[in-house]
Structures are given as structure tokens and as C-alpha cells.
Design a protein around this motif. Structure first.
Motif, PDB file in Angstrom:
ATOM      1  N   LEU A  30     -10.136   9.361   2.559  1.00 32.52           N
ATOM      2  CA  LEU A  30     -10.428   8.028   2.030  1.00 32.52           C
ATOM      3  C   LEU A  30     -10.377   6.971   3.135  1.00 32.52           C
ATOM      4  CD1 LEU A  30     -11.101   6.780  -0.729  1.00 32.52           C
ATOM      5  CD2 LEU A  30      -8.672   6.230  -0.984  1.00 32.52           C
ATOM      6  N   ALA A  31      -9.540   7.204   4.140  1.00 33.20           N
ATOM      7  CA  ALA A  31      -9.379   6.221   5.219  1.00 33.20           C
ATOM      8  C   ALA A  31     -10.657   6.050   6.036  1.00 33.20           C
ATOM      9  CB  ALA A  31      -8.222   6.627   6.132  1.00 33.20           C
ATOM     10  N   VAL A  32     -11.501   7.058   6.068  1.00 35.91           N
ATOM     11  CA  VAL A  32     -12.743   6.974   6.856  1.00 35.91           C
ATOM     12  C   VAL A  32     -13.959   6.766   5.953  1.00 35.91           C
ATOM     13  CG1 VAL A  32     -11.836   8.367   8.734  1.00 35.91           C
ATOM     14  CG2 VAL A  32     -12.984   9.505   6.831  1.00 35.91           C
ATOM     15  N   ASP A  33     -13.728   6.562   4.660  1.00 35.97           N
ATOM     16  CA  ASP A  33     -14.830   6.313   3.731  1.00 35.97           C
ATOM     17  C   ASP A  33     -15.331   4.884   3.928  1.00 35.97           C
ATOM     18  OD1 ASP A  33     -16.442   5.756   1.438  1.00 35.97           O
ATOM     19  OD2 ASP A  33     -15.433   7.370   0.354  1.00 35.97           O
ATOM     20  N   PRO A  34     -16.619   4.684   4.208  1.00 39.20           N
ATOM     21  CA  PRO A  34     -17.138   3.319   4.447  1.00 39.20           C
ATOM     22  C   PRO A  34     -17.066   2.416   3.219  1.00 39.20           C
ATOM     23  CG  PRO A  34     -18.936   4.921   4.334  1.00 39.20           C
ATOM     24  CD  PRO A  34     -17.664   5.701   4.368  1.00 39.20           C
ATOM     25  N   LYS A  35     -16.924   3.005   2.034  1.00 40.36           N
ATOM     26  CA  LYS A  35     -16.849   2.206   0.807  1.00 40.36           C
ATOM     27  C   LYS A  35     -15.408   1.958   0.363  1.00 40.36           C
ATOM     28  CE  LYS A  35     -21.317   3.618  -1.100  1.00 40.36           C
ATOM     29  NZ  LYS A  35     -21.994   4.244  -2.263  1.00 40.36           N
ATOM     30  N   ALA A  36     -14.443   2.344   1.201  1.00 43.68           N
ATOM     31  CA  ALA A  36     -13.030   2.188   0.842  1.00 43.68           C
ATOM     32  C   ALA A  36     -12.299   1.379   1.908  1.00 43.68           C
ATOM     33  CB  ALA A  36     -12.364   3.550   0.676  1.00 43.68           C
ATOM     34  N   TYR A  37     -11.281   0.668   1.465  1.00 47.44           N
ATOM     35  CA  TYR A  37     -10.442  -0.129   2.364  1.00 47.44           C
ATOM     36  C   TYR A  37      -8.994   0.093   1.953  1.00 47.44           C
ATOM     37  CZ  TYR A  37      -8.109  -4.261   4.321  1.00 47.44           C
ATOM     38  OH  TYR A  37      -7.243  -5.106   4.971  1.00 47.44           O
ATOM     39  N   ILE A  38      -8.183   0.558   2.877  1.00 45.22           N
ATOM     40  CA  ILE A  38      -6.769   0.825   2.595  1.00 45.22           C
ATOM     41  C   ILE A  38      -5.922  -0.152   3.376  1.00 45.22           C
ATOM     42  CG2 ILE A  38      -4.917   2.529   2.653  1.00 45.22           C
ATOM     43  CD1 ILE A  38      -7.049   4.710   2.633  1.00 45.22           C
ATOM     44  N   ARG A  39      -5.056  -0.859   2.680  1.00 49.57           N
ATOM     45  CA  ARG A  39      -4.188  -1.836   3.325  1.00 49.57           C
ATOM     46  C   ARG A  39      -2.733  -1.545   2.949  1.00 49.57           C
ATOM     47  NH1 ARG A  39      -4.016  -6.096   7.236  1.00 49.57           N
ATOM     48  NH2 ARG A  39      -1.981  -7.054   6.908  1.00 49.57           N
ATOM     49  N   PRO A  40      -1.996  -0.824   3.814  1.00 47.47           N
ATOM     50  CA  PRO A  40      -0.568  -0.633   3.557  1.00 47.47           C
ATOM     51  C   PRO A  40       0.206  -1.885   3.940  1.00 47.47           C
ATOM     52  CG  PRO A  40      -1.259   0.614   5.494  1.00 47.47           C
ATOM     53  CD  PRO A  40      -2.453  -0.150   5.018  1.00 47.47           C
ATOM     54  N   SER A  41       1.154  -2.279   3.117  1.00 47.67           N
ATOM     55  CA  SER A  41       1.946  -3.479   3.379  1.00 47.67           C
ATOM     56  C   SER A  41       3.422  -3.160   3.160  1.00 47.67           C
ATOM     57  CB  SER A  41       1.538  -4.628   2.453  1.00 47.67           C
ATOM     58  OG  SER A  41       0.177  -4.957   2.625  1.00 47.67           O
ATOM     59  N   PRO A  42       4.300  -3.694   3.997  1.00 48.11           N
ATOM     60  CA  PRO A  42       5.737  -3.468   3.799  1.00 48.11           C
ATOM     61  C   PRO A  42       6.243  -4.270   2.620  1.00 48.11           C
ATOM     62  CG  PRO A  42       5.385  -4.992   5.611  1.00 48.11           C
ATOM     63  CD  PRO A  42       4.020  -4.529   5.179  1.00 48.11           C
ATOM     64  N   SER A  43       7.176  -3.690   1.878  1.00 47.91           N
ATOM     65  CA  SER A  43       7.740  -4.412   0.729  1.00 47.91           C
ATOM     66  C   SER A  43       8.598  -5.586   1.178  1.00 47.91           C
ATOM     67  CB  SER A  43       8.575  -3.457  -0.129  1.00 47.91           C
ATOM     68  OG  SER A  43       9.643  -2.914   0.629  1.00 47.91           O
ATOM     69  N   ALA A  44       9.163  -5.491   2.394  1.00 48.31           N
ATOM     70  CA  ALA A  44       9.905  -6.610   2.998  1.00 48.31           C
ATOM     71  C   ALA A  44      11.035  -7.117   2.106  1.00 48.31           C
ATOM     72  CB  ALA A  44       8.953  -7.760   3.338  1.00 48.31           C
ATOM     73  N   GLY A  45      11.613  -6.206   1.332  1.00 49.39           N
ATOM     74  CA  GLY A  45      12.781  -6.580   0.527  1.00 49.39           C
ATOM     75  C   GLY A  45      12.475  -7.423  -0.686  1.00 49.39           C
ATOM     76  N   SER A  46      11.198  -7.580  -1.049  1.00 51.04           N
ATOM     77  CA  SER A  46      10.866  -8.415  -2.201  1.00 51.04           C
ATOM     78  C   SER A  46      11.088  -7.640  -3.483  1.00 51.04           C
ATOM     79  CB  SER A  46       9.416  -8.897  -2.097  1.00 51.04           C
ATOM     80  OG  SER A  46       8.544  -7.800  -2.030  1.00 51.04           O
ATOM     81  N   LEU A  47      10.841  -8.284  -4.615  1.00 50.79           N
ATOM     82  CA  LEU A  47      11.170  -7.754  -5.929  1.00 50.79           C
ATOM     83  C   LEU A  47      10.736  -6.308  -6.103  1.00 50.79           C
ATOM     84  CD1 LEU A  47      12.111  -8.045  -8.854  1.00 50.79           C
ATOM     85  CD2 LEU A  47       9.863  -8.968  -9.396  1.00 50.79           C
ATOM     86  N   GLY A  48      11.741  -5.427  -6.241  1.00 51.43           N
ATOM     87  CA  GLY A  48      11.478  -4.046  -6.573  1.00 51.43           C
ATOM     88  C   GLY A  48      10.546  -3.326  -5.621  1.00 51.43           C
ATOM     89  N   GLY A  49      10.389  -3.790  -4.416  1.00 48.15           N
ATOM     90  CA  GLY A  49       9.531  -3.117  -3.459  1.00 48.15           C
ATOM     91  C   GLY A  49       8.082  -3.538  -3.507  1.00 48.15           C
ATOM     92  N   VAL A  50       7.720  -4.497  -4.341  1.00 46.43           N
ATOM     93  CA  VAL A  50       6.332  -4.963  -4.379  1.00 46.43           C
ATOM     94  C   VAL A  50       6.150  -6.044  -3.335  1.00 46.43           C
ATOM     95  CG1 VAL A  50       4.559  -6.066  -5.786  1.00 46.43           C
ATOM     96  CG2 VAL A  50       6.103  -4.406  -6.803  1.00 46.43           C
TER      97      VAL A  50
END
Length: 375
Positions: free
Chosen positions: A153-173
Motif C-alpha cells: 500500500l505504501a507504494v500504491d500511487p492512489k494511497a497515502y499513508i501518514r503515521p503520526s505519534p500519539s504524543a501523549g494525547s487522549l487515549g493515543g489519538v
């Protein structure tokens, strides 16, 4: 021996004609100078709000990623630019299907998202995956390994993956996931997947920003009784028993029946939708199409009875109050007067000289007095 022979290897002297040692070469630079210059120039180049907005609307992934980085930044100057970008992109958002995916660690969420994502893009849709990665409470660091787990999926031209750190916010979101979602929609992604870390209150927060909430379960891991408990089950619009392959197919079918019986005990959802329990295998890519069809059926059902738009309006109101709470909290802790007094109050609380509640009230009184004096 001459000076030249002293400088060269002695083996190269006339007396050692049978031997020859070549001179070494100078150590090359660790970084290509041309690449370093280009990186410095790109770093110095600052984009205007207009550049970001136009880039996002044109589907420029680089601009989208940089704008999301501004959203996640804690710097005030970045936040002001990010809010203006969001405001400009807001009229172009809201045209996607927002799907939340949750489940206990080890349920195979990332593997499922890759199989599901390839199915979605294979049908001509553009998919954005906002994956929330848990941050360490000690180092505050985060691995952000979702792209590694979603290789296809990471190399699919029609997909975009954005991992983000939870940074200690509510419940990991991640604190700014909802704003990132708006930018992804403005960039033309018609399907948004939000993956939770699967712990704490993250499910509640993700549920408040998606249209469809999918719960991933596994069979044969002592998970059946836990899954029947109220809470997360009441929020789910569908349950998928993952890893229904090999010797686990019979257990997955048995778990499906158990969850279906449990769902009958819950009151009907305000949407009028009856959640279904499905089985799938992310490895063998079976049952994925049935889950996508179920999501489309849900969207059609809720759009016809008006619940789809009603829920989005309720979510917008919810996040208005959440933003107010967040801003008040940030201003409180960043006020110099409060920052100077907190260590003293902490010491008194630790030494049992003052209760936690009294200390909190005194700090709040100091904060409101300062605000009143500034008025």
C-alpha cells in the motif's frame, strides 16, 4: 633513504622490486556536497499559505505532508499558518467516507488495512490512511512503523499513508488527526482510514470523527469474552473476525456466532443500523470485499434516513468543545505565573502539606486573577 622513500612505502624502494603497494585514496565526504546544498536550499525555502492550499488542492503529496507537519507542530507560528490552511481547505472537505479501524494489539489491524486498502484503490478510489502510533511515556519517541508493515500500500500511487505519534494525547489519538483528515479530503482522497493504537480511550476519540467504526477481533486467543463486554461493542458499526484462515477458520466461525448473539442484547443504534459480524483473512485476502460492501450499504442507509449528516454535525460541535478545552489547558500551563508556582505547589502536595484539590484550586485562582488583571 631519500625523503621520497620515507614518504612512500619501503616496499616500493628499488630493493623490493617484486613487491608493490598502491597508495591509498583520500576519504570521500560522508555526504554528497550537491545533495547537501540542495537540502539546505529546500529547507530555507518557505511556502506561503497560498502555496500550501494550492498544492493540496492540486493533490501534491509533498505539500500535503508539509501542511500536516505544521498542524502537528507545537510552535505558535506554525499553528497560526496551519489554522489558516485548514480554514482555506475546509470548503473542499467533507466529501469522503471516513472509516475508523480499531482492535487489540495483535489483531492484525495494519495487515488488514493493507489488504482492505488495496481493494479500495483497486476499485478506483483514492485512500488516505492516518495511522496513530503510540508514543513512549518515557522518551516521548515513536517508531512510526506503519509504512513498513504496509509495503504494498505504501507504494500504491492512489494511497497515502501518514503515521503520526500519539504524543501523549487522549487515549493515543493524535491531537490533530481531525485537522489532517480535512486536508486529506481537500487533496482529493475520497476514503479516509483512521487506525487507532487499540488501547485506552482512543476508540472513543476516533469514533467521534468517523462515519463508520470497524472493530477487528481475532478468534482462539481468549478474546471472545472480552469482546462481548459493553463499551467498544456498542460503538462498532461492524465487527470483523480477522485471521479466518488455515486451522483457525472453524474458531473464527464460532466466534462470529458468539458475537452475533451478543449484539442482539444491545439497544438499537440511533442510526437504525444493525451491525453485522463478518470474517476475513488479511493474508489470503478473503472476505475483504464483503466488508467494503457492508460499509457502502451503511453509508447508503444513513444518508437516506438523514443520520449521516446529523452525526457529522454532532461531531463538529464535539470538536469545537474539545478545541476549547485544549486551548484553555495549553494557555494555563504556558502562563509564566503558573509555571513559576507549580513546583512549589507540587512540593507541598508531595510533603502532605496541602491536598491535591486545594493546590489545583489555588493555581486556578491565580490563573483567573491574572486574566482578569490583563483585561
Amino acid at each position: 633513504m631519500t625523503d621520497k622513500n620515507k614518504r612512500d612505502h619501503i616496499e616500493n624502494a628499488p630493493d623490493y622490486k617484486a613487491l608493490k603497494v598502491n597508495k591509498g585514496i583520500s576519504k570521500p565526504p560522508s555526504i554528497n556536497p550537491r545533495i547537501a546544498d540542495r537540502l539546505i536550499k529546500n529547507k530555507r525555502k518557505k511556502h506561503s499559505v497560498e502555496d500550501y492550499v494550492q498544492g493540496i488542492l492540486d493533490g501534491n503529496i509533498g505539500m500535503l505532508s508539509q501542511a500536516i507537519t505544521l498542524i502537528e507542530s507545537s510552535k505558535h507560528e506554525h499553528q497560526s499558518v496551519a489554522q489558516e490552511i485548514i480554514e482555506r481547505c475546509l470548503p473542499y472537505s467533507g466529501k469522503s467516507v471516513r472509516i475508523g479501524v480499531t482492535g487489540v494489539p495483535g489483531a492484525g489491524k495494519s495487515t488488514f488495512i493493507e489488504a482492505f486498502g488495496k481493494h479500495v484503490t483497486g476499485h478506483g478510489h483514492k485512500l488516505a490512511v492516518l495511522a496513530i502510533d503510540p508514543s513512549s511515556e518515557r522518551s516521548k519517541g515513536s517508531i512510526l512503523g506503519d509504512k513498513t508493515r504496509m509495503e504494498e500500500l505504501a507504494v500504491d500511487p492512489k494511497a497515502y499513508i501518514r503515521p503520526s505519534p500519539s504524543a501523549g494525547s487522549l487515549g493515543g489519538v493524535a491531537r490533530k488527526t481531525r485537522e489532517s483528515l480535512i486536508l486529506c479530503e481537500a487533496a482529493g482522497f475520497d476514503t479516509i482510514l483512521i487506525e487507532t493504537v487499540g488501547v485506552g480511550q482512543s476508540e472513543t476519540a476516533v469514533h467521534s470523527m468517523v462515519d463508520f467504526f470497524l472493530l477487528i477481533k481475532i478468534a482462539g486467543a481468549g478474546d471472545e469474552l472480552q469482546g462481548i463486554k459493553r463499551g467498544i461493542m456498542e460503538m462498532a458499526d461492524a465487527i470483523s473476525i480477522n485471521k479466518a484462515d488455515g486451522n483457525n477458520i472453524h474458531k473464527a466461525q464460532l466466534a462470529r456466532v458468539q458475537f452475533e448473539n451478543a449484539l442482539h442484547l444491545f439497544p438499537q443504534s440511533p442510526s437504525g443500523w444493525i451491525p453485522k459480524v463478518l470474517t476475513c483473512s488479511s493474508i489470503e485476502k478473503t472476505g475483504i470485499d464483503a466488508i467494503w460492501d457492508n460499509i457502502m450499504e451503511y453509508c447508503c442507509h444513513t444518508q437516506q434516513n438523514g443520520y449521516f449528516d446529523q452525526r457529522r454535525s454532532e461531531q463538529a460541535k464535539y470538536w469545537m468543545y474539545e478545541t476549547i478545552n485544549e486551548q484553555l489547558r495549553d494557555r494555563f500551563y504556558h502562563l509564566e505565573l503558573i509555571k513559576g508556582q507549580i513546583p512549589d505547589f507540587e512540593k507541598k502536595v508531595l510533603n502532605d502539606e496541602m491536598s491535591s484539590f486545594v493546590a489545583a484550586h489555588k493555581l486556578l485562582d491565580a490563573y483567573f486573577s491574572d486574566v482578569k488583571n490583563k483585561e
